[in-house]
Write a protein that holds these residues in place. Structure first.
Motif, short mmCIF file in Angstrom:
data_model
loop_
_atom_site.label_atom_id
_atom_site.label_comp_id
_atom_site.label_asym_id
_atom_site.label_seq_id
_atom_site.Cartn_x
_atom_site.Cartn_y
_atom_site.Cartn_z
N SER A 161 114.69 71.60 23.76
CA SER A 161 113.41 70.86 23.33
C SER A 161 113.58 69.45 23.85
O SER A 161 114.81 69.05 24.44
N LEU A 162 112.59 68.65 23.55
CA LEU A 162 112.44 67.18 24.09
C LEU A 162 113.68 66.43 23.21
O LEU A 162 114.31 65.71 23.90
N ASP B 205 111.37 72.32 31.90
CA ASP B 205 110.13 72.89 31.81
C ASP B 205 109.06 71.78 31.43
O ASP B 205 109.53 70.76 30.56
N LEU B 206 108.03 71.73 31.83
CA LEU B 206 107.06 70.90 31.21
C LEU B 206 106.52 71.08 30.07
O LEU B 206 106.04 70.16 29.28
N ASN B 207 106.30 72.54 29.68
CA ASN B 207 105.72 72.80 28.19
C ASN B 207 107.00 73.03 27.38
O ASN B 207 107.46 74.02 27.04
N THR C 132 107.24 65.86 31.11
CA THR C 132 106.84 64.49 31.65
C THR C 132 107.43 63.19 30.80
O THR C 132 107.67 62.54 31.47
N ASP C 133 107.50 63.59 29.63
CA ASP C 133 108.04 62.57 28.96
C ASP C 133 109.59 62.28 28.87
O ASP C 133 110.31 61.27 29.10
N LEU C 134 110.29 63.42 29.30
CA LEU C 134 111.62 63.58 29.66
C LEU C 134 111.88 62.95 30.90
O LEU C 134 112.80 62.26 31.21
N ILE C 135 111.07 63.23 31.68
CA ILE C 135 111.20 62.43 33.21
C ILE C 135 111.11 61.01 33.07
O ILE C 135 111.90 60.39 33.63
N VAL D 221 111.41 69.94 37.99
CA VAL D 221 110.37 70.61 37.34
C VAL D 221 110.25 72.25 37.79
O VAL D 221 110.06 72.51 38.90
N LEU D 222 110.50 73.09 36.90
CA LEU D 222 110.56 74.47 37.10
C LEU D 222 109.95 75.04 35.73
O LEU D 222 110.35 75.24 34.81
N SER D 223 108.40 75.27 36.29
CA SER D 223 107.46 75.67 35.17
C SER D 223 106.53 76.79 35.69
O SER D 223 106.53 77.21 36.97
N ALA D 224 106.11 77.36 34.63
CA ALA D 224 105.07 78.51 34.95
C ALA D 224 103.55 77.74 34.98
O ALA D 224 102.97 78.46 35.39
N MET D 225 103.57 76.42 34.50
CA MET D 225 102.43 75.94 34.69
C MET D 225 101.74 75.82 35.75
O MET D 225 102.80 75.27 36.91
N SER D 226 100.80 75.87 36.32
CA SER D 226 100.17 75.67 37.68
C SER D 226 98.91 74.68 37.87
O SER D 226 98.29 74.41 38.88
N GLU D 227 98.55 74.05 36.60
CA GLU D 227 97.42 73.17 36.51
C GLU D 227 97.84 71.89 37.62
O GLU D 227 98.70 71.25 37.34
#
Length: 222
Positions: A38-39, A59-61, A68-71, A85-91
């Motif tokens: 977790s964050l 992961d972003l989620n 993004t907050d961790l970045i 970033v290694l994420s399943a999110m594509s938006e």
């Protein structure tokens, strides 16, 4: 032998994070030094000044916030750590925000392991995964989103309390007659309110008005 690259993997899914860490550690020059879920756990890791990290794969989620907050935290407290970033999110919005926050690279979770390992090594050696044009496009997108949100807020502020009430009633699936009875007004008055809502939000249909309202938090649909 190549210099050791120390990696932190941040992902709340054990079934993804642990196998990923295992595969990374099969490489002779890669060592996973932390696996926060977790964050908040990742922030605890960062507080340990004795733990060296070269690349953070995240992961972003996350369950308690956005990657993004961790970045942003990494840029503030560990500027030498590269965030991948290694994420399943594509938006595009989420990816652009990550790049704007300082992500050194963005990859999908379906990326082949060999490509991921190469990316980690490139980042650790000081190479850039993102081109200057990709960063510029991300910043432009963020700027357009902020301007769009500002304009949406101004449009929403134009709505009267009664118009907001009508919009919420529409979101609940009420017909014009039901709204009229609920508000103790005539159906013609409801039509007038709806027309005013469409005009102020600069949309052409009730459906577009609802999409606008949901997107900007004016109403919620359960």
């Amino acid at each position: 032998m190549n210099e050791e690259i120390r990696i932190m993997v941040i992902d709340d899914h054990d079934t993804f994070r642990d196998p990923l860490a295992f595969m990374l550690e099969r490489e002779p020059d890669l060592t996973v030094v932390a696996r926060p879920r977790s964050l908040s756990e990742a922030r605890e890791v960062l507080e340990n000044a004795e733990l060296a990290v070269d690349v953070a794969i995240l992961d972003l989620n996350l369950p308690d916030g956005s990657g993004t907050d961790l970045i942003k935290d990494l840029r503030a407290s560990r500027p030498r750590v590269k965030a991948l970033v290694l994420s399943a999110m594509s938006e595009q919005r989420y990816l652009a925000e990550a790049i704007g926050a300082g992500a050194a690279g963005v990859m999908h979770k379906s990326t082949p392991m060999g490509d991921l390992v190469k990316a980690v090594r490139r980042l650790a050696s000081g190479e850039q995964l993102l081109s200057q044009q990709e960063v510029i496009e991300a910043l432009r997108f963020i700027g357009r989103e902020r301007e769009s949100n500002r304009e949406a807020r101004l449009a929403i502020d134009k709505l009267t309390p009664r118009e907001r009430e009508v919009l919420r009633a529409l979101a609940e699936g009420w017909s014009d007659k039901e709204i009229a009875r609920r508000l103790h007004v005539g159906v013609g008055t409801v039509h007038s309110h709806v027309a005013s809502i469409l005009s102020k939000l600069e949309v052409s249909s009730r459906l577009q008005a609802l999409v606008f309202a949901v997107r900007h938090g004016l109403v919620t649909i359960e």
